[in-house]
Design an enzyme around this catalytic site. Structure first.
Site, mmCIF file in Angstrom:
data_model
loop_
_atom_site.group_PDB
_atom_site.id
_atom_site.type_symbol
_atom_site.label_atom_id
_atom_site.label_comp_id
_atom_site.label_asym_id
_atom_site.label_seq_id
_atom_site.Cartn_x
_atom_site.Cartn_y
_atom_site.Cartn_z
ATOM 1 N N THR A 130 23.815 -21.542 30.360
ATOM 2 C CA THR A 130 24.100 -20.106 30.290
ATOM 3 C C THR A 130 23.608 -19.408 31.547
ATOM 4 O O THR A 130 22.472 -19.633 31.990
ATOM 5 C CB THR A 130 23.413 -19.506 29.042
ATOM 6 N N ILE A 162 18.506 -22.237 31.898
ATOM 7 C CA ILE A 162 17.794 -23.368 31.286
ATOM 8 C C ILE A 162 18.612 -24.635 31.504
ATOM 9 O O ILE A 162 19.725 -24.751 30.981
ATOM 10 C CB ILE A 162 17.637 -23.136 29.771
ATOM 11 N N GLY A 163 18.075 -25.570 32.249
ATOM 12 C CA GLY A 163 18.807 -26.811 32.557
ATOM 13 C C GLY A 163 18.307 -27.975 31.725
ATOM 14 O O GLY A 163 17.616 -28.863 32.242
ATOM 15 N N GLU A 212 11.759 -20.839 22.632
ATOM 16 C CA GLU A 212 13.202 -20.574 22.607
ATOM 17 C C GLU A 212 13.701 -20.295 21.200
ATOM 18 O O GLU A 212 14.748 -19.700 20.996
ATOM 19 C CB GLU A 212 13.925 -21.801 23.199
HETATM 20 C C1 LIG Z 1 26.332 -20.487 23.324
HETATM 21 C C2 LIG Z 1 25.540 -21.678 23.795
HETATM 22 C C3 LIG Z 1 24.693 -21.541 24.879
HETATM 23 C C4 LIG Z 1 23.964 -22.639 25.334
HETATM 24 N N1 LIG Z 1 23.157 -22.476 26.424
HETATM 25 C C5 LIG Z 1 22.453 -23.545 26.902
HETATM 26 C C6 LIG Z 1 21.632 -23.407 28.059
HETATM 27 O O1 LIG Z 1 21.541 -22.328 28.661
HETATM 28 N N2 LIG Z 1 20.969 -24.490 28.506
HETATM 29 C C7 LIG Z 1 21.029 -25.714 27.878
HETATM 30 O O2 LIG Z 1 20.368 -26.647 28.318
HETATM 31 N N3 LIG Z 1 21.818 -25.876 26.775
HETATM 32 C C8 LIG Z 1 22.526 -24.825 26.270
HETATM 33 N N4 LIG Z 1 23.331 -24.973 25.171
HETATM 34 C C9 LIG Z 1 23.482 -26.309 24.590
HETATM 35 C C10 LIG Z 1 22.811 -26.504 23.243
HETATM 36 O O3 LIG Z 1 21.436 -26.658 23.375
HETATM 37 C C11 LIG Z 1 23.479 -27.756 22.636
HETATM 38 O O4 LIG Z 1 24.807 -27.367 22.313
HETATM 39 C C12 LIG Z 1 22.781 -28.271 21.419
HETATM 40 O O5 LIG Z 1 21.517 -28.798 21.747
HETATM 41 C C13 LIG Z 1 23.624 -29.361 20.713
HETATM 42 O O6 LIG Z 1 23.989 -30.358 21.631
HETATM 43 P P1 LIG Z 1 25.517 -30.792 21.833
HETATM 44 O O7 LIG Z 1 26.346 -29.562 22.028
HETATM 45 O O8 LIG Z 1 25.557 -31.857 22.884
HETATM 46 O O9 LIG Z 1 25.955 -31.405 20.445
HETATM 47 P P2 LIG Z 1 25.669 -32.868 19.913
HETATM 48 O O10 LIG Z 1 24.236 -33.202 20.127
HETATM 49 O O11 LIG Z 1 26.689 -33.788 20.436
HETATM 50 O O12 LIG Z 1 25.895 -32.652 18.365
HETATM 51 C C14 LIG Z 1 27.194 -32.496 17.807
HETATM 52 C C15 LIG Z 1 27.033 -32.402 16.302
HETATM 53 O O13 LIG Z 1 26.443 -33.631 15.810
HETATM 54 C C16 LIG Z 1 25.259 -33.321 15.072
HETATM 55 N N5 LIG Z 1 24.206 -34.300 15.321
HETATM 56 C C17 LIG Z 1 23.780 -34.740 16.540
HETATM 57 N N6 LIG Z 1 22.747 -35.603 16.384
HETATM 58 C C18 LIG Z 1 22.514 -35.683 15.040
HETATM 59 C C19 LIG Z 1 21.566 -36.404 14.242
HETATM 60 N N7 LIG Z 1 20.669 -37.202 14.801
HETATM 61 N N8 LIG Z 1 21.615 -36.237 12.906
HETATM 62 C C20 LIG Z 1 22.551 -35.419 12.323
HETATM 63 N N9 LIG Z 1 23.478 -34.727 13.033
HETATM 64 C C21 LIG Z 1 23.449 -34.836 14.363
HETATM 65 C C22 LIG Z 1 24.792 -31.969 15.592
HETATM 66 O O14 LIG Z 1 24.017 -31.298 14.647
HETATM 67 C C23 LIG Z 1 26.118 -31.254 15.865
HETATM 68 O O15 LIG Z 1 26.617 -30.681 14.691
HETATM 69 C C24 LIG Z 1 24.083 -23.898 24.694
HETATM 70 C C25 LIG Z 1 24.932 -24.031 23.600
HETATM 71 C C26 LIG Z 1 25.659 -22.952 23.149
HETATM 72 C C27 LIG Z 1 26.574 -23.139 21.975
#
Ligand SMILES: Cc1cc2nc3c(=O)[nH]c(=O)nc-3n(C[C@H](O)[C@H](O)[C@H](O)COP(=O)(O)OP(=O)(O)OC[C@H]3O[C@@H](n4cnc5c(N)ncnc54)[C@H](O)[C@@H]3O)c2cc1C
Length: 397
Positions: free
Chosen positions: A169, A134-135, A255
């Site tokens: 992933t 998933i990109g 998802e």
């Molecule tokens: C094990 C794992 C597998 C994954 N696999 C994939 C995959 O295959 N493909 C893919 O595309 N993605 C994948 N992801 C990514 C996942 O979708 C993102 O980690 C998730 O959407 C959060 O984005 P971020 O990590 O950039 O955190 P951020 O968006 O930077 O958030 C960091 C923190 O700030 C908080 N925050 C952010 N915005 C707000 C707001 N507006 N209000 C309140 N709090 C906020 C969040 O809740 C979080 O606690 C994976 C993640 C994990 C952990």
């Protein structure tokens, strides 16, 4: 607080006899396949990756259950698909190689893909031969997915892609990525959700780099994927160019709502029941009873979402509730295990199974409230769905 009736989850559907027969047959398949595995092996669940197992599951008819027969699927009701997902997770089957394909990429292609894409992809997907990734996420675009910057610039015969995807992933072992990219520059007048398209990306294409990112556990299962002047043919667009946001939102509901949102740690719960069997400790009995009651409630809610999906409704709100409550439930299990059984969690291969399962899951559960949408963002969706909040939507809300 404005009155709302938008969180009406339909009652869980009655499981038809055909699904019960399927459950029995699939249980026999799993019992034979998983004979001799340890609880530690099974705890990997949908992170477990075994291409041969996926092919055998496909050959036995358990992948693409609800996809159209004309494209190699089985045309069965969504509820039967749910039962297969559920049994696979409860058993701890290594479904990771085909999980994303079966859960969301296949249904997405079946719904929006061209006839040529369906013919080229779906039969192989149903045979368990294809791995998808998933990109969506990028550096700086996780929760706020609309901030993504990977662009696919239209050129003669297709598009040229440049940018970086993150946390992808299985990208290092996948055949295809379904990628969300910007195909027209951001335009304040059109709104920040306009101008995206989804692409079926063959990961063998020139201009794609894949670099592993190691997690807390020390495993390399997600990646950084770079696109450098990567040519994507025009027929790689899924659905309509420019409609990417609406499509990706529909994909996110798939998802988020399934049984993996409360059964990823199930092996730990069954291990706890095994270790404490016969114990006269009332506190332990009460705590386990509560955990099982919570599990049953989550299942009822999740089945209700499956019914909404089957009825063609948009379950965004209820799916967010399942994902949020499910993540909290699963994250509480290692602490409960430590409270009830005084052992040291470990990853030592020579230690007993219970300690290893606990050690492994303690390192994995923190990610449950991030992957598939973070807890804070999900609660934003829930608040908006209940009419308690307004404002611009972010990735997941
Ligand atoms: C094990 C794992 C597998 C994954 N696999 C994939 C995959 O295959 N493909 C893919 O595309 N993605 C994948 N992801 C990514 C996942 O979708 C993102 O980690 C998730 O959407 C959060 O984005 P971020 O990590 O950039 O955190 P951020 O968006 O930077 O958030 C960091 C923190 O700030 C908080 N925050 C952010 N915005 C707000 C707001 N507006 N209000 C309140 N709090 C906020 C969040 O809740 C979080 O606690 C994976 C993640 C994990 C952990």
């Amino acid at each position: 607080v404005p009155a709302t009736d938008s969180l009406q989850v339909p009652p869980p559907p009655r499981v038809p006899a055909s699904a019960l027969r399927l459950r029995r047959r699939f249980r026999r398949f799993l019992a034979a396949e998983l004979a001799g595995t340890t609880a530690f092996d099974r705890a990997a669940s949908w992170d477990g990756f075994d291409p041969d197992f996926s092919r055998r599951m496909g050959a036995a008819g358990y992948i693409g259950l609800s996809l159209p027969r004309a494209f190699g699927g089985h045309g069965r009701p969504l509820l039967e698909r749910y039962i297969v997902f559920e049994e696979a997770l409860v058993a701890g089957a290594p479904v990771g190689c085909h999980w994303f394909a079966d859960r969301q990429s296949g249904p997405l292609i079946a719904r929006y893909g061209s006839e040529a894409q369906k013919a080229a992809i779906l039969p192989r997907l149903c045979r368990g031969e294809l791995c998808f990734c998933i990109g969506m996420s990028e550096p700086g675009a996780g929760s706020d997915l609309a901030a993504l910057r990977t662009e696919a610039r239209p050129v003669a015969g297709g598009f040229i892609a440049n940018g970086t995807k993150l946390w992808t992933t299985n990208a290092h072992r996948a055949d295809y990525m379904i990628a969300l990219m910007r195909t027209t520059p951001r335009d304040a007048a059109a709104g920040r959700h306009a101008g995206f398209s989804q692409f079926l990306v063959d990961l063998r294409s020139a201009g794609i780099g894949i670099r592993p990112v190691r997690d807390l556990h020390g495993r390399e299962h997600f990646n950084e994927v770079t696109f450098t002047d990567c040519f994507l043919p025009a027929d790689a667009v899924i659905g309509k160019a420019g409609d990417g946001w609406a499509q990706v939102t529909a994909e996110l509901a798939l998802e988020r709502s399934g049984p993996e949102r409360y059964l990823s740690c199930h092996v730990l719960l069954t291990e706890l029941l095994r270790v404490l069997r016969g114990a006269r400790d009332t506190r332990a009995r009460v705590a386990l009873g509560r955990a099982v009651a919570e599990l049953v409630t989550l299942r009822t809610l999740s089945l209700g979402v499956a019914a909404q999906l089957a009825a063609g409704e948009d379950p965004q709100l209820t799916a967010a509730v399942v994902k949020d409550l499910g993540a909290r439930f699963e994250q509480s299990l290692p602490a409960l295990a430590q409270e009830l059984v005084a052992v040291q969690p470990t990853l030592d291969a020579h230690a007993d199974d219970f300690r290893r399962v606990l050690g492994s899951l303690m390192l994995v559960v923190p990610s449950f409230s991030l992957r598939g949408g973070s807890v804070e963002v999900l609660r934003g969706i829930i608040a908006r769905g209940l009419g308690l909040r307004s404002g611009e939507e972010s990735r997941d809300g």
